[in-house]
Write an enzyme that holds these catalytic residues in place. Structure first.
Site, PDB file in Angstrom:
ATOM      1  N   GLU A  43      -3.159  -4.127  -1.057  1.00 48.48           N
ATOM      2  CA  GLU A  43      -4.176  -3.140  -0.682  1.00 48.48           C
ATOM      3  C   GLU A  43      -5.551  -3.785  -0.514  1.00 48.48           C
ATOM      4  OE1 GLU A  43      -3.985  -0.181   0.373  1.00 48.48           O
ATOM      5  OE2 GLU A  43      -1.854   0.110   0.035  1.00 48.48           O
ATOM      6  N   TYR A 126     -10.025   4.991  -2.710  1.00 46.22           N
ATOM      7  CA  TYR A 126      -8.873   4.799  -1.820  1.00 46.22           C
ATOM      8  C   TYR A 126      -7.794   3.934  -2.485  1.00 46.22           C
ATOM      9  CZ  TYR A 126      -5.781   2.580   1.380  1.00 46.22           C
ATOM     10  OH  TYR A 126      -4.639   2.092   1.939  1.00 46.22           O
ATOM     11  N   ASP A 144      -8.307   6.955   3.811  1.00 44.45           N
ATOM     12  CA  ASP A 144      -9.032   5.853   4.452  1.00 44.45           C
ATOM     13  C   ASP A 144      -9.259   6.203   5.915  1.00 44.45           C
ATOM     14  OD1 ASP A 144      -6.547   5.645   5.564  1.00 44.45           O
ATOM     15  OD2 ASP A 144      -6.359   3.487   5.266  1.00 44.45           O
TER      16      ASP A 144
END
Length: 352
Positions: A43, A126, A144
DNA sequence: AATGCGGGGGG
DNA sequence: CCCCCAGCATT
């Protein structure tokens, strides 16, 4: 819910997305298991970065730092080295700092819920939501840019995504769509749809599993969404470097200023006035970043006196690099490219 | 609320 | 060549 889409069956659309994901998920290396460490690294790498660009970096990073302990034990410089070329270097620095947090504040165990994950350096709403949903089945929407785009198109929603309230607005919308038992699959479905199908330009609406629910598609107004009013601005910046050589050695230093290329290595930006008489070559490089147009001047200087060279290096805390022993170094791209063109086989000497 | 951080892709 | 993409930390 402040929306004019009362008739839409939010959960139905969400389930369609999950069903599509179950059959069409991209076979990415961090999807082979649900270890929070791997999901975390992926991520962070994928923030502001496309899969195609980040995949190689992810694989090399995981191979060198396979778990929190490995990352925790590493030197920051080496973490930076593995980040070289990805940009946004504070991501790497925060990754390293977060590994320390996990070791010290969470007894070495990755935190297992949204609230705790959010405490880690470099992790915002996020990323915390992505990890909590994918690894721990928490019903948190990972909102996002993909999310904004996909949802605003499906509902032909005019909400301005540059508004600071957009995150809350689309989070509320997403909650209505998320299947109770598959929050991670839902978030990943939106990620994949957003990057592979519902692309910013030239979306592949014919392949979209929810094109018959998509109001923007049905009304031929895809290009109008998402609505975004604010633009980014660009400024110009001039940089002057001195590539100072003495025989097979030259000088570098880690950047102490962090307005650009945080903690990467660079050549001296100033030298004794009289050294400027020894400039044997001067080259201009232009380099464009998102927020800056760089004009870089690199002056090559040959120093005859080794003593003078060494004294300068010592006074100014420069690292002396031997071209012959050089292997790898985290240079900013423009300097690395410049250096490759001049001579030496490889770059830099690791200080660790 | 506003600003700054990289780098790559596409027209 | 100019345009697009956009989380997080800091202030």
């Amino acid at each position: 819910m402040k929306t004019n889409k009362q008739n839409a069956d939010f959960l139905h659309i969400g389930k369609k997305l999950v069903k599509w994901y179950d059959r069409n998920a991209r076979p990415l290396p961090w999807r082979e298991n649900r270890h929070p460490y791997n999901i975390w690294i992926s991520e962070i790498v994928l923030q502001q970065t496309q899969v195609k660009q980040g995949l190689g970096h992810y694989l090399r990073f995981i191979e060198r730092f396979p778990d929190v302990q490995a990352l925790h034990s590493a030197h920051e410089d080496e973490v930076l080295l593995y980040w070289k070329g990805l940009g946004y270097y504070s991501r790497a620095i925060n990754l390293h700092r977060a590994a320390h947090q996990i070791a010290e504040e969470f007894s070495g165990n990755f935190p297992d819920n949204y609230k705790d994950i959010l405490q880690l350096k470099g992790i915002g709403k996020y990323t915390a939501a992505a990890i909590a949903s994918i690894c721990f089945e928490e019903k948190t929407p990972a909102v996002d840019g993909n999310f904004y785009r996909v949802l605003s198109r499906i509902f032909a929603d005019n909400f301005d995504i540059s508004d600071s309230k957009a995150f809350q607005y689309f989070s509320d919308l997403a909650i209505l769509m998320m299947p109770e038992d598959q929050p991670g699959e839902f978030n990943q479905a939106v990620m994949d749809i957003g990057s592979e199908i519902c692309k910013p330009k030239n979306p592949l609406c014919g392949e979209c599993p929810v094109n018959d629910d998509c109001i923007a598609f049905r009304t031929g107004s895809i290009s109008q969404f998402p609505v975004k009013t604010k633009k980014t601005k660009v400024s110009d910046l001039s940089l002057t470097y001195f590539f100072v050589k003495n025989k097979n050695q030259f000088l570098i230093k880690q950047r102490d200023s962090d307005f650009i290329w945080k903690k990467l290595y660079e050549f001296p930006m100033s030298v004794p006035e009289k050294w400027k008489d020894y400039i044997i070559n001067s080259k201009q490089i232009t380099h464009k970043l998102t927020h800056k147009n760089l004009l870089i001047e690199i002056n090559t200087i040959e120093i005859e006196s080794e003593k003078e060279f060494l004294n300068f290096a010592k006074d100014q805390n420069y690292i002396i690099v031997d071209e012959k022993l050089a292997d790898e170094k985290s240079f900013p791209k423009p300097l690395e490219n410049y250096y490759k063109t001049i001579s030496a086989p490889k770059l830099g000497l690791l200080p660790f």
